[in-house]
Design a protein around this motif. Structure first.
Motif, mmCIF file in Angstrom:
data_model
loop_
_atom_site.group_PDB
_atom_site.id
_atom_site.type_symbol
_atom_site.label_atom_id
_atom_site.label_comp_id
_atom_site.label_asym_id
_atom_site.label_seq_id
_atom_site.Cartn_x
_atom_site.Cartn_y
_atom_site.Cartn_z
ATOM 1 N N VAL A 147 0.847 -1.205 0.000
ATOM 2 C CA VAL A 147 0.000 0.000 0.000
ATOM 3 C C VAL A 147 0.878 1.249 0.000
ATOM 4 C CG1 VAL A 147 -1.789 1.257 1.280
ATOM 5 C CG2 VAL A 147 -1.819 -1.258 1.212
ATOM 6 N N VAL A 148 0.586 2.172 -0.880
ATOM 7 C CA VAL A 148 1.289 3.452 -1.055
ATOM 8 C C VAL A 148 2.809 3.290 -0.902
ATOM 9 C CG1 VAL A 148 -0.686 4.888 -0.463
ATOM 10 C CG2 VAL A 148 0.849 4.218 1.361
ATOM 11 N N SER A 149 3.365 2.357 -1.661
ATOM 12 C CA SER A 149 4.798 2.116 -1.545
ATOM 13 C C SER A 149 5.471 1.797 -2.868
ATOM 14 C CB SER A 149 5.056 0.949 -0.573
ATOM 15 O OG SER A 149 4.566 -0.273 -1.110
ATOM 16 N N LEU A 150 4.793 1.121 -3.767
ATOM 17 C CA LEU A 150 5.459 0.505 -4.911
ATOM 18 C C LEU A 150 5.675 1.479 -6.064
ATOM 19 C CD1 LEU A 150 6.617 -2.157 -5.953
ATOM 20 C CD2 LEU A 150 4.359 -2.667 -6.909
ATOM 21 N N SER A 151 6.920 1.508 -6.576
ATOM 22 C CA SER A 151 7.257 2.397 -7.673
ATOM 23 C C SER A 151 8.560 1.954 -8.310
ATOM 24 C CB SER A 151 7.403 3.836 -7.161
ATOM 25 O OG SER A 151 7.960 4.675 -8.156
ATOM 26 N N SER A 152 8.674 2.102 -9.620
ATOM 27 C CA SER A 152 9.921 1.756 -10.316
ATOM 28 C C SER A 152 10.985 2.824 -10.143
ATOM 29 C CB SER A 152 9.650 1.556 -11.809
ATOM 30 O OG SER A 152 9.142 2.745 -12.393
ATOM 31 N N TYR A 153 10.598 4.015 -9.679
ATOM 32 C CA TYR A 153 11.569 5.105 -9.543
ATOM 33 C C TYR A 153 11.812 5.491 -8.085
ATOM 34 C CZ TYR A 153 7.098 7.669 -9.701
ATOM 35 O OH TYR A 153 5.805 8.095 -9.492
ATOM 36 N N PHE A 154 11.381 4.610 -7.162
ATOM 37 C CA PHE A 154 11.604 4.866 -5.736
ATOM 38 C C PHE A 154 12.004 3.554 -5.077
ATOM 39 C CE2 PHE A 154 10.252 5.590 -1.302
ATOM 40 C CZ PHE A 154 10.853 6.807 -1.067
ATOM 41 N N TYR A 155 13.126 3.563 -4.387
ATOM 42 C CA TYR A 155 13.693 2.329 -3.842
ATOM 43 C C TYR A 155 13.473 2.181 -2.333
ATOM 44 C CZ TYR A 155 15.982 1.409 -8.280
ATOM 45 O OH TYR A 155 16.226 1.129 -9.599
ATOM 46 N N GLY A 156 12.841 3.170 -1.716
ATOM 47 C CA GLY A 156 12.646 3.140 -0.272
ATOM 48 C C GLY A 156 13.592 4.099 0.405
ATOM 49 N N GLY A 157 13.035 5.073 1.116
ATOM 50 C CA GLY A 157 13.844 6.156 1.669
ATOM 51 C C GLY A 157 14.482 5.879 3.007
ATOM 52 N N CYS A 158 14.309 4.658 3.536
ATOM 53 C CA CYS A 158 14.876 4.315 4.834
ATOM 54 C C CYS A 158 15.813 3.124 4.678
ATOM 55 C CB CYS A 158 13.747 3.962 5.809
ATOM 56 S SG CYS A 158 14.341 3.476 7.450
ATOM 57 N N PRO A 159 16.905 3.067 5.465
ATOM 58 C CA PRO A 159 17.781 1.901 5.407
ATOM 59 C C PRO A 159 17.057 0.581 5.670
ATOM 60 C CG PRO A 159 18.893 3.684 6.541
ATOM 61 C CD PRO A 159 17.467 4.145 6.318
ATOM 62 N N CYS A 160 15.917 0.614 6.360
ATOM 63 C CA CYS A 160 15.176 -0.621 6.573
ATOM 64 C C CYS A 160 14.510 -1.111 5.288
ATOM 65 C CB CYS A 160 14.128 -0.457 7.682
ATOM 66 S SG CYS A 160 12.598 0.340 7.191
ATOM 67 N N GLU A 161 14.575 -0.299 4.221
ATOM 68 C CA GLU A 161 14.062 -0.690 2.915
ATOM 69 C C GLU A 161 15.181 -0.869 1.889
ATOM 70 O OE1 GLU A 161 10.359 1.807 1.870
ATOM 71 O OE2 GLU A 161 11.397 2.977 3.414
ATOM 72 N N SER A 162 16.227 -0.050 1.999
ATOM 73 C CA SER A 162 17.253 -0.052 0.949
ATOM 74 C C SER A 162 18.665 0.107 1.504
ATOM 75 C CB SER A 162 16.960 1.091 -0.040
ATOM 76 O OG SER A 162 16.874 2.347 0.641
#
Length: 460
Positions: free
Chosen positions: A304-319
């Motif tokens: 939900v409100v997360s998935l995108s080909s141009y966004f990798y996750g703005g927190c180290p817990c995501e990326s």
């Protein structure tokens, strides 16, 4: 003449030896002074906080100026890991550079490049087989660490209208705990659907009103819902500092925690292994995508409100670890495609990095699901007027998708107009959702404390 020759020889010798230029030879200027010069030259306004420019300097500043103002701003700010967002005609705002956020077209082009590597189910399965083991390696979970033999710590159940809540703590590595709450239907069956419910970085996380309501409604519909803490949030703060959440092992701990939770709940014997879902918002959506890519026990996914080909996750817990370098490079939409042909609902909105989901990324997902003849198993609910939250407009399609694919019972929970009545859900104070007591007094004595000690667990 001789004096002049000596002077030239010395100068030549210094240059030949690679003599470095002094700082004042590099046209070194304070960033604040450079921003003022930019405003004057291009007739623009740049908003910033004093702490953003304090003690920042730039070499060869004016040599970076070009005719185009946007190109100039990139040239000037990139060496300092800064950028600007355009906020109107000739108005800009200074921000930290976001490596994890690309331009929309760049993300689309890269996804197209990834897609060129496969064209049918067989070639796509080969691609998946290359990605998955490298994800585990990047996560420092290859091989998976041995699970402690300790039993889960459980609190007493609290009974509400149509469901109950019980808090738990799982030891996922020696002295390392993940905490959460289990919402169970009042009339549980021998085999119940399961919904893992991670959440994002909104204030109060899983203790928030909307997070509790979502889990309670899921239980009232007949599924077991499990809500759990982010690393270094909630009760995890008994072991770590809040700043530790923005360190790379946050991604590892959260992933391992979800795997251990699945182990624990599935071992109870009352879960239908064919109906195991994960649904999370924002950073929890990134977590849902990753977990579904890693673990085939998950049979349905709802980011939900997360998935995108141009966004990798703005927190180290995501990326914060190189998961996106797996198999020569990947992105979150390709990882989401690894759910195919399992049912997946993608919820997007018009005011964050999911704003363009229907235009490109969703078509890619449909293509991958089409390889299996299961294009109908992937859906997108796009809410162009909505923002980045997990409000009712997002929860309603979640309930509907779960009810449709898991055959849950919504009788008595919906009005004639189809609206869900959430008024029967009890919102508890957050302390009621703790396992280790109001002040952490029940935290086991051998619990790991401090990030440096967490790192040692992964060095053995």
């Amino acid at each position: 003449m001789i004096k002049a020759m000596i002077t030239c020889f010395v100068a030549f010798s210094l240059l030949s030896a690679g003599f470095a230029q002094r700082s004042d030879d590099q046209y070194r200027k304070p960033l604040k002074e450079v921003l003022t010069a930019l405003e004057k030259r291009y007739g623009i306004t740049i908003k910033y906080q004093e702490e953003q420019v304090k003690d920042k300097w730039l070499n060869y500043a004016t040599w970076r100026f070009r005719a185009d103002v946007d190109e100039t701003l990139k040239n000037v700010l990139a060496p300092l890991d800064l950028k600007v967002n355009k906020e109107g005609d000739k108005k800009y705002k200074l921000k930290e550079y976001e490596y994890y956020r690309w331009e929309v077209k760049d993300g689309w082009d890269y996804l197209d490049q990834l897609a060129s590597q496969y064209h049918d189910q067989a070639s796509w399965e080969k691609r998946k087989a290359a990605i998955r083991p490298e994800l585990f390696q990047a996560l420092k979970l290859s091989p998976l660490p041995e699970a402690p033999s300790s039993k889960p710590i459980l609190t007493k159940k609290r009974t509400f209208d149509g469901y109950s809540v019980q808090n738990f703590a799982l030891e996922i590595m020696p002295g390392l705990y993940i905490n959460g709450s289990i919402y169970r239907p009042a009339k549980a069956k021998k085999k119940n659907a399961l919904v893992l419910s991670p959440d994002g970085h909104w204030g109060d996380h899983r203790y928030r009103k909307d997070a509790q309501i979502r889990c309670a409604m899921t239980a009232k519909m007949g599924a077991v819902a499990v809500s759990y803490d982010l690393f270094a949030w909630g009760e995890s703060l008994l072991q770590f500092e809040s700043t530790d959440h923005r360190k790379s092992l946050a991604l590892t701990v959260q992933t391992l925690g979800a795997i251990r939770i699945l182990d624990f709940v599935l071992a109870s014997g009352d879960i239908d292994p064919e109906r195991v879902a994960i649904c999370g918002g924002s950073g929890g959506g990134s977590h849902a995508v990753l977990m579904t890519a890693l673990d085939d026990r998950i049979t349905l996914s709802i980011p939900v409100v997360s998935l995108s080909s141009y966004f990798y996750g703005g927190c180290p817990c995501e990326s914060g670890l190189p998961i996106h370098a797996s198999a020569g490079g990947t992105n979150n939409v390709e990882l989401a495609a690894m759910a195919a042909p399992r049912p997946q609902l993608v919820i997007s909105d018009g005011r964050d990095w999911t704003a363009h989901m229907p235009e490109h990324d969703f078509g890619y997902l449909q293509t991958i699901y089409g390889y299996y003849g299961k294009q109908a198993n992937v859906a997108n609910v796009h809410l162009p007027a909505d923002g980045h939250d997990f409000g009712y407009s997002k929860r309603q399609p979640v309930y509907e998708f779960l009810a449709q694919h898991f055959k849950l019972d919504t009788k008595g929970l919906r009005s004639e107009a189809g609206e869900y009545d959430e008024s029967g859900c009890t919102v508890e104070r957050k302390e009621a959702l703790y396992t280790f007591g109001t002040n952490g007094e029940k935290l086991p004595a051998h619990a790991v404390r401090g990030y440096e000690n967490l790192e040692k667990l992964f060095q053995n």
